[in-house]
Design a protein around this motif. Structure first.
Motif, PDB file in Angstrom:
ATOM      1  N   LEU A  99      25.626  38.567  54.131  1.00  0.00           N
ATOM      2  CA  LEU A  99      24.372  39.331  54.670  1.00  0.00           C
ATOM      3  C   LEU A  99      24.055  40.627  52.958  1.00  0.00           C
ATOM      4  N   PHE A 100      25.272  40.562  52.324  1.00  0.00           N
ATOM      5  CA  PHE A 100      24.802  41.577  51.145  1.00  0.00           C
ATOM      6  C   PHE A 100      24.848  40.716  50.137  1.00  0.00           C
ATOM      7  N   ASP A 101      24.763  41.141  48.425  1.00  0.00           N
ATOM      8  CA  ASP A 101      25.146  40.480  47.103  1.00  0.00           C
ATOM      9  C   ASP A 101      26.063  39.838  47.180  1.00  0.00           C
ATOM     10  N   ARG A 102      26.240  38.528  46.971  1.00  0.00           N
ATOM     11  CA  ARG A 102      27.584  37.714  46.698  1.00  0.00           C
ATOM     12  C   ARG A 102      28.155  38.678  45.625  1.00  0.00           C
ATOM     13  N   ARG A 103      27.278  38.579  44.717  1.00  0.00           N
ATOM     14  CA  ARG A 103      27.931  39.236  43.533  1.00  0.00           C
ATOM     15  C   ARG A 103      28.692  40.525  43.375  1.00  0.00           C
ATOM     16  N   ARG A 104      27.805  41.137  44.033  1.00  0.00           N
ATOM     17  CA  ARG A 104      28.674  42.953  44.151  1.00  0.00           C
ATOM     18  C   ARG A 104      29.923  42.421  45.145  1.00  0.00           C
ATOM     19  N   VAL A 105      29.812  41.456  46.339  1.00  0.00           N
ATOM     20  CA  VAL A 105      31.055  41.402  47.044  1.00  0.00           C
ATOM     21  C   VAL A 105      31.939  41.080  46.263  1.00  0.00           C
ATOM     22  N   PHE A 106      31.298  40.297  45.335  1.00  0.00           N
ATOM     23  CA  PHE A 106      32.575  39.205  44.658  1.00  0.00           C
ATOM     24  C   PHE A 106      33.926  40.662  43.336  1.00  0.00           C
ATOM     25  N   LEU A 107      32.548  41.143  43.234  1.00  0.00           N
ATOM     26  CA  LEU A 107      33.168  42.147  42.026  1.00  0.00           C
ATOM     27  C   LEU A 107      34.266  43.533  42.858  1.00  0.00           C
ATOM     28  N   THR A 111      37.546  43.399  42.209  1.00  0.00           N
ATOM     29  CA  THR A 111      38.005  45.170  41.543  1.00  0.00           C
ATOM     30  C   THR A 111      39.873  45.760  42.285  1.00  0.00           C
ATOM     31  N   LEU A 112      39.177  45.764  43.765  1.00  0.00           N
ATOM     32  CA  LEU A 112      39.934  45.941  44.092  1.00  0.00           C
ATOM     33  C   LEU A 112      41.050  45.113  44.999  1.00  0.00           C
ATOM     34  N   PHE A 113      41.595  43.881  44.583  1.00  0.00           N
ATOM     35  CA  PHE A 113      42.618  43.317  44.268  1.00  0.00           C
ATOM     36  C   PHE A 113      43.566  43.015  42.890  1.00  0.00           C
ATOM     37  N   THR A 114      42.418  44.061  41.364  1.00  0.00           N
ATOM     38  CA  THR A 114      42.976  43.876  40.100  1.00  0.00           C
ATOM     39  C   THR A 114      44.099  45.305  40.458  1.00  0.00           C
TER      40      THR A 114
END
Length: 497
Positions: A99-107, A111-114
């Motif tokens: 539903l949302f921008d894939r790049r933003r969701v990935f980042l 960020t949360l994982f890192t």
């Protein structure tokens, strides 16, 4: 394992392959245009971290236990917190990526994982470490579907097929590579290194993605279609259920503490079911539960993964605390298990068109049960070659074919346009099965903080694994006798592309 094990090659996470073909940036290049492999390399680097982190802490557990004074229950929460949050939020993560921008969701996920990895590396209490593992899992639930979506939108034709094969290879090597990698890092540095290693990788991948992956137009009205309440009810219900199972070790099966937790888990899970019937866009559409092959295969997937991840969890403690293997040697001692899974999965792919998925799963369950029984008989004066290795060999030979066959059996009554959601449901079963398997086996094993406790606990736990694998024959018999025509033999990721 997932564990992202060989089955994880099935299909893209929820909703991806049915959308990928008409994403705006997928249409920007004709099918014959070759795209550089940089984007795939970035996505694979992120996925390798996610896959390894399922099992990378297994070998580090004794070192962590010494430093942070862990109890038996804290042992299993270090595994369960990660796989429960990654599995519980995976379907929501897939929906968000659609539903949302894939790049933003990935980042966001990266960020949360890192950040979770960095906090875990600095953790000085068990609670901080467990919470950090949960943050890693939640990040993985956003990162993985978005990464797959970016791969599907970037590549087409033969390049896409190659990319999916690479993705499957990373998934297949997951558990064993994590154990080996954890052993190397713990031996060369200390246990904190297994978390700190993710930080520079995460930063480098984020920088690469900002340069190489373009923003996609945001889909309209997405926010109203997210079933956040369903995801929260599912995750809190599962966390409470695992807590109830774990508390049987310290409080007993009939203690008020255990019964209250079990009752609360039942209320939360009932709330999840009620919520799914009421909301406009449920995480799992109600009709999905009526697809018998998918539900049966996902049940078998959850059970098998629980058995495998639980067996690796117990064996890593056994090899170090009873056999006295170092962290590095323990990692190497798991390589035969990985090899047997890989070789038998490859052989099963060839046999699948002739034998059928249902028979392969049944045979795999019998062989894996024999492996669990062999491992249940190891005593306090064992030898790796004569006691542990034969059990690993049988377990691997049984599990490999099952991961291949379950993927195919699950899709036998699923329409191609539903394959993304179906594979997402199966991956969720895989993660949740891992968490519940480790929790249940820890409860059965009892005290895992001493060599004597691990020896007697392993005996009971591996007997429980054997009984559980035999019980999985019931949902296996409910599987249809036919295999899907639209899935290429031996490949779970053929449908829908």
């Amino acid at each position: 394992m997932s564990t992202h094990s060989p089955h994880s090659t099935t299909a893209p996470p929820p909703g991806h392959d049915e959308h990928a073909g008409h994403h705006p940036d997928a249409a920007d290049h004709p099918p014959e245009t070759r795209r550089p492999w940089t984007v795939l390399a970035l996505m694979l680097a992120a996925q390798v971290m996610v896959v390894l982190d399922v099992s990378v802490v297994n070998v580090a557990l004794p070192s962590i236990a010494t430093d942070l004074h862990l109890s038996s229950s804290s042992y299993q929460w270090l595994i369960s917190a990660y796989v429960l949050l990654s599995g519980g939020f995976l379907l929501l993560g897939g929906r968000v990526a659609d539903l949302f921008d894939r790049r933003r969701v990935f980042l966001t996920g990266l960020t949360l994982f890192t950040a979770g990895s960095l906090t875990a590396g600095f953790a000085d209490t068990a609670l901080t470490l467990i919470a950090s593992r949960g943050a890693q899992g939640a990040g993985a639930a956003l990162l993985t579907p978005a990464a797959m979506s970016i791969v599907m939108a970037t590549y087409s034709g033969r390049q896409r097929a190659t990319a999916l094969a690479m993705w499957g290879t990373v998934a297949s090597m997951g558990i064993a590579a994590g154990v080996l990698f954890g052993g190397i890092l713990t031996t060369a540095f200390d246990w904190r290194a297994v978390f700190f290693i993710n930080v520079p990788i995460g930063v480098a991948v984020a920088a690469g993605v900002l340069v190489k992956v373009r923003l996609a137009p945001t889909r309209a009205a997405g926010r109203r279609q997210l079933d956040v309440s369903g995801a929260v009810l599912l995750v809190t219900g599962l966390l409470t259920l695992v807590y109830a199972v774990e508390s049987t070790t310290s409080h007993g099966w009939t203690a008020p503490h255990t019964l209250v937790a079990a009752g609360l888990a039942a209320i939360l899970m009932t709330g999840f079911v009620a919520n799914e019937r009421k909301v406009e866009s449920p995480i799992v559409p109600p009709a999905t539960w009526r697809i018998r092959s998918l539900v049966s295969a996902s049940t078998v997937m959850a059970g098998v993964t629980g058995a495998v991840v639980g067996a690796i969890f117990l064996s890593s403690l056994y090899l170090q605390q009873v056999l006295g293997s170092s962290a590095l040697i323990t990692g190497l001692q798991f390589l035969p298990l990985a090899a047997f899974i890989t070789v038998s999965a490859a052989a099963a792919s060839k046999a699948l068109p002739h034998v059928g998925a249902k028979k392969l799963i049944a045979v795999g369950l019998v062989i894996a049960t024999a492996g669990a029984l062999v491992l249940s008989f190891v005593d306090s004066d064992p030898s790796y070659l004569s006691d542990v290795l034969p059990g690993f060999a049988l377990l691997g030979l049984g599990v490999g074919p099952m991961f291949v066959a379950i993927s195919v059996a699950a899709m036998s009554d699923v329409a191609p346009e539903q394959s993304g959601l179906a594979s997402g449901l199966m991956m969720t079963g895989h993660e949740i099965g891992a968490a519940l398997g480790v929790a249940a086996l820890t409860a059965v094993a009892g005290d895992l903080t001493t060599a004597a406790g691990i020896t007697s606990g392993s005996h009971h736990a591996f007997l429980a694994v054997a009984i559980g694998l035999v019980a999985l024959l019931i949902p296996t018999f409910l599987l249809p006798a036919h295999d899907p025509d639209h899935t290429p033999a031996g490949h779970g990721h053929g449908h829908g592309h």
